[in-house]
Scaffold this motif. Structure first.
Motif, PDB file in Angstrom:
ATOM      1  N   ARG A   1      -4.784   7.949   6.226  1.00 33.60           N
ATOM      2  CA  ARG A   1      -5.550   8.807   5.152  1.00 33.60           C
ATOM      3  C   ARG A   1      -6.858   9.401   5.827  1.00 33.60           C
ATOM      4  O   ARG A   1      -7.634   9.976   5.194  1.00 33.60           O
ATOM      5  CB  ARG A   1      -6.089   7.683   4.489  1.00 33.60           C
ATOM      6  CG  ARG A   1      -4.843   6.857   3.471  1.00 33.60           C
ATOM      7  CD  ARG A   1      -5.416   5.886   2.668  1.00 33.60           C
ATOM      8  NE  ARG A   1      -6.094   6.060   1.694  1.00 33.60           N
ATOM      9  CZ  ARG A   1      -5.888   6.548   0.298  1.00 33.60           C
ATOM     10  NH1 ARG A   1      -4.857   6.665   0.177  1.00 33.60           N
ATOM     11  NH2 ARG A   1      -7.154   6.732  -0.372  1.00 33.60           N
ATOM     12  N   SER A   2      -7.106   9.108   6.895  1.00 37.49           N
ATOM     13  CA  SER A   2      -8.542   9.635   7.679  1.00 37.49           C
ATOM     14  C   SER A   2      -8.327  11.049   8.094  1.00 37.49           C
ATOM     15  O   SER A   2      -7.203  11.472   8.102  1.00 37.49           O
ATOM     16  CB  SER A   2      -8.778   8.904   8.731  1.00 37.49           C
ATOM     17  OG  SER A   2      -7.803   8.683   9.832  1.00 37.49           O
TER      18      SER A   2
ATOM     19  N   VAL B   1       0.764  -1.302   0.088  1.00 38.79           N
ATOM     20  CA  VAL B   1      -0.011  -0.026  -0.077  1.00 38.79           C
ATOM     21  C   VAL B   1       0.937   1.293  -0.074  1.00 38.79           C
ATOM     22  O   VAL B   1       0.536   2.261   0.293  1.00 38.79           O
ATOM     23  CB  VAL B   1      -1.026   0.197   1.219  1.00 38.79           C
ATOM     24  CG1 VAL B   1      -1.795  -0.944   1.041  1.00 38.79           C
ATOM     25  CG2 VAL B   1      -0.166  -0.148   2.537  1.00 38.79           C
TER      26      VAL B   1
ATOM     27  N   TYR C   1      -2.353   2.269   7.682  1.00 37.33           N
ATOM     28  CA  TYR C   1      -2.412   2.782   6.607  1.00 37.33           C
ATOM     29  C   TYR C   1      -3.824   3.592   6.226  1.00 37.33           C
ATOM     30  O   TYR C   1      -3.623   4.968   6.021  1.00 37.33           O
ATOM     31  CB  TYR C   1      -2.504   1.717   5.414  1.00 37.33           C
ATOM     32  CG  TYR C   1      -2.847   2.221   3.879  1.00 37.33           C
ATOM     33  CD1 TYR C   1      -2.147   3.190   3.269  1.00 37.33           C
ATOM     34  CD2 TYR C   1      -4.129   1.902   3.371  1.00 37.33           C
ATOM     35  CE1 TYR C   1      -2.515   3.724   2.044  1.00 37.33           C
ATOM     36  CE2 TYR C   1      -4.467   2.643   2.121  1.00 37.33           C
ATOM     37  CZ  TYR C   1      -3.728   3.208   1.692  1.00 37.33           C
ATOM     38  OH  TYR C   1      -4.177   3.721   0.364  1.00 37.33           O
ATOM     39  N   TYR C   2      -4.775   3.137   6.787  1.00 41.95           N
ATOM     40  CA  TYR C   2      -6.048   3.855   6.737  1.00 41.95           C
ATOM     41  C   TYR C   2      -6.392   5.056   7.720  1.00 41.95           C
ATOM     42  O   TYR C   2      -6.792   5.948   7.591  1.00 41.95           O
ATOM     43  CB  TYR C   2      -7.304   2.782   7.100  1.00 41.95           C
ATOM     44  CG  TYR C   2      -7.520   1.819   5.854  1.00 41.95           C
ATOM     45  CD1 TYR C   2      -7.951   2.667   4.724  1.00 41.95           C
ATOM     46  CD2 TYR C   2      -7.413   0.737   5.653  1.00 41.95           C
ATOM     47  CE1 TYR C   2      -8.222   1.693   3.590  1.00 41.95           C
ATOM     48  CE2 TYR C   2      -7.607  -0.096   4.920  1.00 41.95           C
ATOM     49  CZ  TYR C   2      -8.045   0.365   3.431  1.00 41.95           C
ATOM     50  OH  TYR C   2      -8.320  -0.165   2.356  1.00 41.95           O
TER      51      TYR C   2
ATOM     52  N   GLU D   1      -3.012  -7.232   8.975  1.00 40.47           N
ATOM     53  CA  GLU D   1      -4.293  -6.264   9.599  1.00 40.47           C
ATOM     54  C   GLU D   1      -3.603  -4.837  10.064  1.00 40.47           C
ATOM     55  O   GLU D   1      -4.065  -4.126  10.020  1.00 40.47           O
ATOM     56  CB  GLU D   1      -5.145  -7.149  10.441  1.00 40.47           C
ATOM     57  CG  GLU D   1      -6.597  -6.332  10.905  1.00 40.47           C
ATOM     58  CD  GLU D   1      -7.351  -6.992  11.606  1.00 40.47           C
ATOM     59  OE1 GLU D   1      -8.627  -6.813  11.550  1.00 40.47           O
ATOM     60  OE2 GLU D   1      -7.076  -7.984  12.246  1.00 40.47           O
TER      61      GLU D   1
ATOM     62  N   LEU E   1      -2.578  -2.505   7.813  1.00 40.00           N
ATOM     63  CA  LEU E   1      -3.594  -1.814   7.204  1.00 40.00           C
ATOM     64  C   LEU E   1      -4.220  -0.715   7.892  1.00 40.00           C
ATOM     65  O   LEU E   1      -4.604   0.246   7.479  1.00 40.00           O
ATOM     66  CB  LEU E   1      -4.920  -2.942   6.508  1.00 40.00           C
ATOM     67  CG  LEU E   1      -4.378  -3.438   5.299  1.00 40.00           C
ATOM     68  CD1 LEU E   1      -5.566  -4.607   4.952  1.00 40.00           C
ATOM     69  CD2 LEU E   1      -4.295  -2.922   4.078  1.00 40.00           C
ATOM     70  N   SER E   2      -4.491  -1.078   9.241  1.00 42.46           N
ATOM     71  CA  SER E   2      -5.074   0.087  10.294  1.00 42.46           C
ATOM     72  C   SER E   2      -4.077   1.306  10.041  1.00 42.46           C
ATOM     73  O   SER E   2      -4.659   2.183  10.174  1.00 42.46           O
ATOM     74  CB  SER E   2      -4.951  -0.694  11.572  1.00 42.46           C
ATOM     75  OG  SER E   2      -5.818  -1.583  11.684  1.00 42.46           O
TER      76      SER E   2
END
Length: 283
Positions: free
Chosen positions: A282-283, A26, A278-279, A272, A275-276
């Motif tokens: 982006r928030s 990612v 990464y997101y 996971e 990914l946590s």
């Protein structure tokens, strides 16, 4: 000296490696911090695997495949011990034993677990503190014709026997009655003598009482304890649940809890966690 990255991954076992691979997919940069000379962690000592996808049936085979994936992900790798982790609203700082600091936007902690030694088990009384090799490090080639004293009936016992079905060895296994549920897999193996005991005394010559139990070699197989670092929130047993940590600190692998300690779940949790992070960015 301080260096910076998107994601600091503490622990280079299955969970940490999976986190690095997911991070690369990612577009996140990562640094893996691992004190041992090679990545892969517990995989190198698992003689047989029957619960992981991918067709790999031994830990070393799976480790080789994992390391190939990590090499393609190209994280920075630092071989060092971590003394503490500090998180703020904007970043995470990881301090190494040398004093060096590595900073990241997020951190994944996947330090896993380590074998419990006899002096840390409430049912074992040792005349002096002792450090025994865990059964998972035992060399089957040196076991032929021997009797081994194995303190505890944890699940590596079954793994060892499955991996060596024709090995001529006798295993004396004293264990607390509370661990009897772990013995179903090995109870019918004629090489194993299960010995439920409420308490065990082990002297300096590694003779255990009651029963005057003695082996050509002696191993610990009592269980594992979490390897946490300063700065994390942990429960009464020393594990570090995901809930309650700083939002920039993500827990993966066996450090999460005593339940679900399996290669497949560790790798999934590492991915996971990446990914946590990464997101969250982006928030």
């Amino acid at each position: 000296m301080t260096s910076e990255t998107d994601l600091v991954i503490i622990g280079g076992g299955p969970a940490g490696c999976a986190a690095a691979v997911m991070a690369a997919s990612v577009g996140l940069t990562s640094t893996i911090i691992e004190p041992r000379a090679r990545l892969g962690g517990a995989l190198w000592r698992i003689a047989t695997i029957d619960n992981a996808l991918g067709g790999h049936r031994t830990g070393p085979d799976l480790a080789a495949a994992v390391l190939a994936d990590v090499e393609r992900a190209a994280p920075d790798i630092v071989h060092a011990a971590v003394t503490r982790i500090d998180a703020t609203d904007h970043s995470v700082s990881v301090t190494l034993a040398s004093g060096r600091q590595i900073k990241g936007k997020h951190a994944i902690v996947a330090t896993g677990v380590a074998p419990i030694q006899p002096h840390d088990a409430p049912w074992i009384m040792a005349t002096t503190p002792m450090r025994l090799s865990p059964l998972w490090d035992a060399d089957a080639a040196g076991a032929v014709g021997q009797t081994w004293l194995v303190l505890g009936a944890d699940r590596p016992l079954g793994t060892f026997l499955r991996a060596n079905p024709a090995l001529d060895v006798k295993l004396l296994v004293p264990h607390p009655p509370s661990d009897s549920y772990k013995t179903d897999e090995v109870a019918d193996d004629p090489r194993v003598t299960l010995i439920p005991v409420d308490a065990l005394m082990v002297d300096d010559d590694l003779v255990a009482q009651p029963g005057n139990l003695r082996g050509d070699q002696t191993f610990t197989n009592i269980g594992v304890a979490p390897v946490a670092i300063h700065g994390l929130v942990h429960d009464a047993d020393g594990y570090c649940p995901i809930e309650g940590q700083h939002p920039r600190v993500h827990i993966a692998g066996d450090l999460r809890s005593s339940r679900g300690q399996r290669v497949q779940t560790a790798m999934g949790s590492g991915a996971e966690a990446a990914l946590s992070a990464y997101y969250a960015g982006r928030s």
